[in-house]
Design a protein around this motif. Structure first.
Motif, mmCIF file in Angstrom:
data_model
loop_
_atom_site.group_PDB
_atom_site.id
_atom_site.type_symbol
_atom_site.label_atom_id
_atom_site.label_comp_id
_atom_site.label_asym_id
_atom_site.label_seq_id
_atom_site.Cartn_x
_atom_site.Cartn_y
_atom_site.Cartn_z
ATOM 1 N N VAL A 119 0.844 -1.193 0.000
ATOM 2 C CA VAL A 119 0.000 0.000 0.000
ATOM 3 C C VAL A 119 0.880 1.244 0.000
ATOM 4 C CG1 VAL A 119 -1.741 1.302 1.263
ATOM 5 C CG2 VAL A 119 -1.879 -1.195 1.162
ATOM 6 N N LEU A 120 0.597 2.155 -0.933
ATOM 7 C CA LEU A 120 1.338 3.409 -1.044
ATOM 8 C C LEU A 120 0.517 4.608 -0.583
ATOM 9 C CD1 LEU A 120 2.930 2.883 -4.594
ATOM 10 C CD2 LEU A 120 3.868 2.221 -2.370
ATOM 11 N N PHE A 121 -0.733 4.726 -1.100
ATOM 12 C CA PHE A 121 -1.590 5.873 -0.815
ATOM 13 C C PHE A 121 -3.012 5.379 -0.574
ATOM 14 C CE2 PHE A 121 1.692 7.112 -3.840
ATOM 15 C CZ PHE A 121 2.285 8.189 -3.209
ATOM 16 N N GLU A 122 -3.778 6.231 0.115
ATOM 17 C CA GLU A 122 -5.210 5.971 0.298
ATOM 18 C C GLU A 122 -5.981 7.249 -0.023
ATOM 19 O OE1 GLU A 122 -6.137 4.422 4.106
ATOM 20 O OE2 GLU A 122 -4.941 2.589 3.852
ATOM 21 N N ILE A 123 -7.068 7.073 -0.786
ATOM 22 C CA ILE A 123 -7.949 8.178 -1.178
ATOM 23 C C ILE A 123 -9.269 8.000 -0.448
ATOM 24 C CG2 ILE A 123 -9.161 9.214 -3.147
ATOM 25 C CD1 ILE A 123 -6.791 8.382 -4.875
ATOM 26 N N ASP A 124 -9.899 9.096 -0.096
ATOM 27 C CA ASP A 124 -11.154 9.071 0.664
ATOM 28 C C ASP A 124 -12.144 8.115 -0.004
ATOM 29 O OD1 ASP A 124 -13.285 9.512 2.276
ATOM 30 O OD2 ASP A 124 -13.504 11.654 1.817
ATOM 31 N N PRO A 125 -12.521 7.004 0.658
ATOM 32 C CA PRO A 125 -13.368 6.012 0.006
ATOM 33 C C PRO A 125 -14.863 6.264 0.154
ATOM 34 C CG PRO A 125 -12.645 5.164 2.118
ATOM 35 C CD PRO A 125 -12.053 6.537 1.980
ATOM 36 N N ARG A 126 -15.270 7.236 0.952
ATOM 37 C CA ARG A 126 -16.698 7.385 1.262
ATOM 38 C C ARG A 126 -17.562 7.635 0.035
ATOM 39 N NH1 ARG A 126 -16.148 11.770 5.942
ATOM 40 N NH2 ARG A 126 -14.620 12.503 4.404
ATOM 41 N N PRO A 127 -17.203 8.515 -0.887
ATOM 42 C CA PRO A 127 -18.065 8.683 -2.060
ATOM 43 C C PRO A 127 -18.196 7.407 -2.881
ATOM 44 C CG PRO A 127 -16.498 10.495 -1.861
ATOM 45 C CD PRO A 127 -16.081 9.444 -0.899
ATOM 46 N N SER A 141 -22.364 -1.851 -13.797
ATOM 47 C CA SER A 141 -22.133 -0.673 -12.948
ATOM 48 C C SER A 141 -21.676 -1.077 -11.562
ATOM 49 C CB SER A 141 -23.421 0.156 -12.855
ATOM 50 O OG SER A 141 -23.806 0.637 -14.135
ATOM 51 N N LEU A 142 -22.210 -2.212 -11.067
ATOM 52 C CA LEU A 142 -21.792 -2.693 -9.766
ATOM 53 C C LEU A 142 -20.312 -3.100 -9.781
ATOM 54 C CD1 LEU A 142 -22.529 -3.505 -6.863
ATOM 55 C CD2 LEU A 142 -23.233 -5.746 -7.764
ATOM 56 N N ASP A 143 -19.896 -3.779 -10.855
ATOM 57 C CA ASP A 143 -18.473 -4.145 -10.967
ATOM 58 C C ASP A 143 -17.595 -2.907 -11.016
ATOM 59 O OD1 ASP A 143 -19.174 -6.812 -10.953
ATOM 60 O OD2 ASP A 143 -19.171 -7.005 -13.150
ATOM 61 N N ARG A 144 -18.043 -1.895 -11.751
ATOM 62 C CA ARG A 144 -17.261 -0.660 -11.831
ATOM 63 C C ARG A 144 -17.180 0.036 -10.469
ATOM 64 N NH1 ARG A 144 -13.758 2.222 -15.267
ATOM 65 N NH2 ARG A 144 -13.333 4.087 -14.016
ATOM 66 N N ALA A 145 -18.279 0.060 -9.747
ATOM 67 C CA ALA A 145 -18.285 0.700 -8.432
ATOM 68 C C ALA A 145 -17.351 -0.028 -7.463
ATOM 69 C CB ALA A 145 -19.709 0.738 -7.885
ATOM 70 N N ARG A 146 -17.354 -1.355 -7.530
ATOM 71 C CA ARG A 146 -16.428 -2.105 -6.692
ATOM 72 C C ARG A 146 -14.974 -1.837 -7.084
ATOM 73 N NH1 ARG A 146 -19.756 -7.829 -6.958
ATOM 74 N NH2 ARG A 146 -21.224 -7.398 -5.218
ATOM 75 N N PHE A 147 -14.723 -1.754 -8.381
ATOM 76 C CA PHE A 147 -13.369 -1.471 -8.874
ATOM 77 C C PHE A 147 -12.891 -0.105 -8.394
ATOM 78 C CE2 PHE A 147 -10.619 0.259 -12.257
ATOM 79 C CZ PHE A 147 -9.606 -0.687 -12.232
ATOM 80 N N ASP A 148 -13.771 0.897 -8.475
ATOM 81 C CA ASP A 148 -13.389 2.239 -8.021
ATOM 82 C C ASP A 148 -13.124 2.259 -6.518
ATOM 83 O OD1 ASP A 148 -13.583 3.193 -10.578
ATOM 84 O OD2 ASP A 148 -15.597 4.041 -10.330
ATOM 85 N N LEU A 149 -13.937 1.545 -5.770
ATOM 86 C CA LEU A 149 -13.727 1.507 -4.329
ATOM 87 C C LEU A 149 -12.401 0.831 -3.975
ATOM 88 C CD1 LEU A 149 -14.804 2.081 -1.511
ATOM 89 C CD2 LEU A 149 -15.993 -0.131 -1.586
ATOM 90 N N GLU A 150 -12.061 -0.241 -4.696
ATOM 91 C CA GLU A 150 -10.775 -0.902 -4.457
ATOM 92 C C GLU A 150 -9.604 0.011 -4.803
ATOM 93 O OE1 GLU A 150 -10.906 -4.416 -6.775
ATOM 94 O OE2 GLU A 150 -12.326 -5.470 -5.450
ATOM 95 N N ASN A 151 -9.769 0.842 -5.817
ATOM 96 C CA ASN A 151 -8.680 1.709 -6.266
ATOM 97 C C ASN A 151 -8.505 2.949 -5.398
ATOM 98 O OD1 ASN A 151 -7.609 0.273 -8.505
ATOM 99 N ND2 ASN A 151 -9.415 0.848 -9.696
ATOM 100 N N THR A 152 -9.328 3.100 -4.376
ATOM 101 C CA THR A 152 -9.039 4.171 -3.430
ATOM 102 C C THR A 152 -7.803 3.853 -2.597
ATOM 103 O OG1 THR A 152 -10.548 3.178 -1.809
ATOM 104 C CG2 THR A 152 -11.451 4.862 -3.301
#
Length: 392
Positions: free
Chosen positions: A71-79, A142-153
């Motif tokens: 892990v290098l960075f973390e981005i606000d995952p709430r949105p 869309s659900l797969d994309r939302a999960r992907f974005d959340l993982e990439n935080t």
């Protein structure tokens, strides 16, 4: 006359030149192409975020060694968590609607067979089922994309290596696939890129081809030339650079001790093959005047001038294609003071030691005293001769 004989100066003899020799060697001689190179990382990655948002945590420091997946960075995952929940709810609603539509279409099909439902109503029921099926499929994507974005935080290291300067701090807003967060360079192994002239490239193709993993020796500029680093040729470019007339090559260095650093300039020696039964002498032994090259060979205390045909250089040695057979004592120091057949003295021999002034002068003085004794008393002649010897 006696006084004139005492004052006569003895003409000094020219000293015998002192030289150093080294035997002409006969044996194996590597064919090495020398070039200037530069170190580059085996892999380099400019780390970027795949989602936009606020940088909430930096898990590394500048210059850290990181492993792949760390892990290098973390981005606000709430949105992104909220978006995932919204898509999950929409998918559940559309799946329920699809179940109801499929049940309605089955009932309409049974009623249509008895004539209670028109064909138009039946077709509309089946069309609604198809539309809802497509909607559910889109919601799942869309659900797969939302999960992907959340993982990439959570931004992880794509490769193992050493991090560079951090370009963003915690609290900054970063844009997806635009802002570079940090650069990771893989330092074990590293690559050394170096160009070779077209003529050397042709010699390489003739001797070893372009697919053979040739041995390469790398020496950092300013370092001890005897402590070279072993490498292996791994890449040959598929074209000649028109601007420089050279071909780009790359060698891989394990670099376990991190002796090489990206961007560092180095000297490269590419060994094509090893020639056998070659006569070599130190390059400083060869004297060239006009179109003639020669060396001085020491034989029986004399310097013998021998015409040779020099070949290629190999470090401090030069190949001799003709003129020597091997084993000759070649003079490598003091050639400028020599001529063919001149007497020479080997450095370090007994005759090379300086004489004592009192013993040499006394001996020469005694000879002078004996010569002048004919016209003067014997004792006075010997005394004056001795004094003259000491003065010299």
């Amino acid at each position: 006359m006696a006084l004139g004989a005492c004052k006569e100066q003895v003409r000094p003899q020219r000293p015998t030149p002192t030289v150093s020799v080294e035997p002409a060697a006969k044996g194996a001689l590597p064919y090495i192409v020398v070039a200037n190179g530069q170190v580059e990382p085996n892999r380099t990655v400019a780390v970027q975020s795949l989602v936009s948002g606020q940088l909430t945590r930096i898990a590394i420091a500048e210059g850290d060694e990181v492993s792949q997946g760390q892990v290098l960075f973390e981005i606000d995952p709430r949105p992104f968590r909220a978006e995932l929940q919204r898509v999950q709810a929409t998918l559940a609603r559309d799946e329920a609607t699809l179940v109801r539509a499929r049940a309605d279409s089955a009932r309409f099909a049974a009623l249509a067979s008895d004539g209670y439902v028109t064909k138009q109503q039946l077709d509309q029921a089946f069309a609604e089922v198809s539309a809802l099926s497509a909607t559910v499929s889109a919601n799942r994507a869309s659900l797969d994309r939302a999960r992907f974005d959340l993982e990439n935080t959570v931004v992880k290291a794509p490769i193992s290596g050493r991090t560079g300067q951090l370009l963003f701090r915690a609290g900054a807003l970063v844009r997806a696939s635009t802002d570079q967060l940090v650069t990771i360079n893989e330092l074990r192994p590293v690559l050394v890129r170096f160009p070779v002239p077209e003529k050397d490239f042709e010699e390489m193709r003739r001797r070893a081809g372009v697919d053979k993993p040739l041995a390469v020796k790398v020496t950092p500029n300013g370092a001890d030339t005897t402590k070279s680093i072993k490498a292996t040729l791994t890449f040959v470019d598929n074209q000649v650079d028109r601007t420089t007339g050279s071909v780009l090559l790359k060698a891989r260095v394990p670099n376990e001790d991190r002796a090489l650093w990206p961007g560092q300039f180095v000297s490269v020696g590419l060994q094509l093959d090893v020639e056998q039964n070659v006569i070599t002498v130190p390059s400083i032994a060869v004297v060239t005047t006009g179109t003639t090259s020669f060396v001085y060979v020491m034989e029986d205390g004399k310097a013998k001038r021998t015409v040779v045909k020099p070949g290629r250089l190999a470090g401090s040695l030069i190949r001799v294609d003709s003129g020597l057979v091997g084993g000759e004592q070649v003079i490598i120091e003091g050639q400028t003071r020599l001529s063919d057949g001149a007497s020479v003295r080997l450095r370090g021999e007994e005759g090379d030691r300086p004489r004592k002034a009192d013993s040499g002068g006394g001996q020469r003085g005694g000879n002078g005293g004996a010569g002048s004794a004919a016209n003067s008393p014997r004792g006075n002649g010997g005394q004056s001769g001795g004094q003259g010897g000491q003065a010299r």
